[in-house]
Design a protein around this motif. Structure first.
Motif, PDB file in Angstrom:
ATOM      1  N   LEU A  48      15.253 -47.608 -11.235  1.00  0.00           N
ATOM      2  CA  LEU A  48      14.425 -48.769 -10.402  1.00  0.00           C
ATOM      3  C   LEU A  48      14.058 -49.799 -11.520  1.00  0.00           C
ATOM      4  CD1 LEU A  48      12.204 -46.297  -8.223  1.00  0.00           C
ATOM      5  CD2 LEU A  48      13.893 -48.078  -7.532  1.00  0.00           C
ATOM      6  N   THR A  49      13.773 -49.237 -12.882  1.00  0.00           N
ATOM      7  CA  THR A  49      13.400 -50.294 -13.862  1.00  0.00           C
ATOM      8  C   THR A  49      14.762 -51.067 -14.020  1.00  0.00           C
ATOM      9  OG1 THR A  49      12.056 -48.371 -14.746  1.00  0.00           O
ATOM     10  CG2 THR A  49      12.908 -50.147 -16.239  1.00  0.00           C
ATOM     11  N   VAL A  72      14.458 -55.300 -13.415  1.00  0.00           N
ATOM     12  CA  VAL A  72      14.703 -56.330 -14.686  1.00  0.00           C
ATOM     13  C   VAL A  72      15.637 -57.316 -14.125  1.00  0.00           C
ATOM     14  CG1 VAL A  72      15.549 -56.521 -16.996  1.00  0.00           C
ATOM     15  CG2 VAL A  72      13.723 -54.939 -16.428  1.00  0.00           C
ATOM     16  N   VAL A  73      16.868 -56.867 -13.701  1.00  0.00           N
ATOM     17  CA  VAL A  73      17.886 -57.499 -13.177  1.00  0.00           C
ATOM     18  C   VAL A  73      17.377 -58.675 -12.039  1.00  0.00           C
ATOM     19  CG1 VAL A  73      20.140 -57.638 -12.027  1.00  0.00           C
ATOM     20  CG2 VAL A  73      19.632 -56.061 -13.907  1.00  0.00           C
ATOM     21  N   GLY A  74      16.795 -58.176 -11.193  1.00  0.00           N
ATOM     22  CA  GLY A  74      16.095 -58.861 -10.067  1.00  0.00           C
ATOM     23  C   GLY A  74      15.149 -60.331 -10.473  1.00  0.00           C
ATOM     24  N   ALA A 100      11.583 -57.604 -21.364  1.00  0.00           N
ATOM     25  CA  ALA A 100      11.041 -56.817 -20.282  1.00  0.00           C
ATOM     26  C   ALA A 100      11.986 -55.645 -20.181  1.00  0.00           C
ATOM     27  CB  ALA A 100      11.092 -57.553 -18.910  1.00  0.00           C
ATOM     28  N   ALA A 101      13.459 -55.780 -20.497  1.00  0.00           N
ATOM     29  CA  ALA A 101      14.397 -54.731 -20.229  1.00  0.00           C
ATOM     30  C   ALA A 101      14.050 -53.683 -21.381  1.00  0.00           C
ATOM     31  CB  ALA A 101      15.717 -55.216 -20.310  1.00  0.00           C
ATOM     32  N   ALA A 102      13.751 -54.217 -22.473  1.00  0.00           N
ATOM     33  CA  ALA A 102      13.290 -53.174 -23.742  1.00  0.00           C
ATOM     34  C   ALA A 102      11.982 -52.208 -23.181  1.00  0.00           C
ATOM     35  CB  ALA A 102      13.004 -53.983 -24.861  1.00  0.00           C
ATOM     36  N   ALA A 103      10.976 -52.929 -22.890  1.00  0.00           N
ATOM     37  CA  ALA A 103       9.916 -52.229 -22.429  1.00  0.00           C
ATOM     38  C   ALA A 103      10.404 -51.341 -21.306  1.00  0.00           C
ATOM     39  CB  ALA A 103       8.788 -53.624 -21.875  1.00  0.00           C
ATOM     40  N   GLY A 104      11.100 -51.683 -20.657  1.00  0.00           N
ATOM     41  CA  GLY A 104      11.442 -50.690 -19.322  1.00  0.00           C
ATOM     42  C   GLY A 104      12.240 -49.562 -19.921  1.00  0.00           C
TER      43      GLY A 104
END
Length: 139
Positions: free
Chosen positions: A8-9, A13-15, A126-130
């Motif tokens: 989901l994360t 991020v991709v979306g 945002a990806a790193a935070a996820g």
């Protein structure tokens, strides 16, 4: 449960990155000539409309591929072509279009490369935070 959270994360991020890149990818060019516009049934193209180019506006009034008695109709599929550069030593706009203010101030084109790079940086952050959130949940 861990794989679902990570999936989901990743999907979020991709979306979000796809949504932020969409306006930059939606840039279209002008018709190469009025014959190409006429082939799609497009006439009287106003400034700012998809398919308009200064090379299509012979009298400089802000309407390209003029044909009397025909209303402007947006193209079904906007053309994707490189814009035609003005000839060397000539003004790009000879006469101000109808409704334009003649301020006498020269303008220069905008370069959105910096904003695009900044958006990419935010996407990576945002990806790193996820990833950090997922790893902390797993620990």
């Amino acid at each position: 449960m861990k794989k679902i959270t990570a999936g989901l994360t990743f999907a979020a991020v991709v979306g979000l990155s796809a949504l932020s890149a969409t306006p930059a990818l939606a840039v279209t060019g002008a018709y190469p000539n009025c014959a190409a516009a006429a082939a799609e049934g497009v006439y009287n193209i106003p400034v700012g409309a998809p398919g308009y180019g200064t090379h299509l506006d012979s009298d400089g009034d802000g309407i390209g591929c003029e044909k009397s008695g025909v209303a402007y109709k947006a193209a079904q599929s906007a053309p994707v072509a490189a814009p035609v550069a003005p000839a060397t030593g000539t003004k790009q706009i000879v006469r101000v279009p109808v409704g334009g203010a003649d301020t006498g101030v020269a303008t220069k084109g905008t370069d959105n490369t910096t904003l695009f790079a900044l958006g990419g940086g935010f996407t990576l952050a945002a990806a790193a935070a996820g990833v950090i959130v997922v790893r902390r949940r797993n620990a």
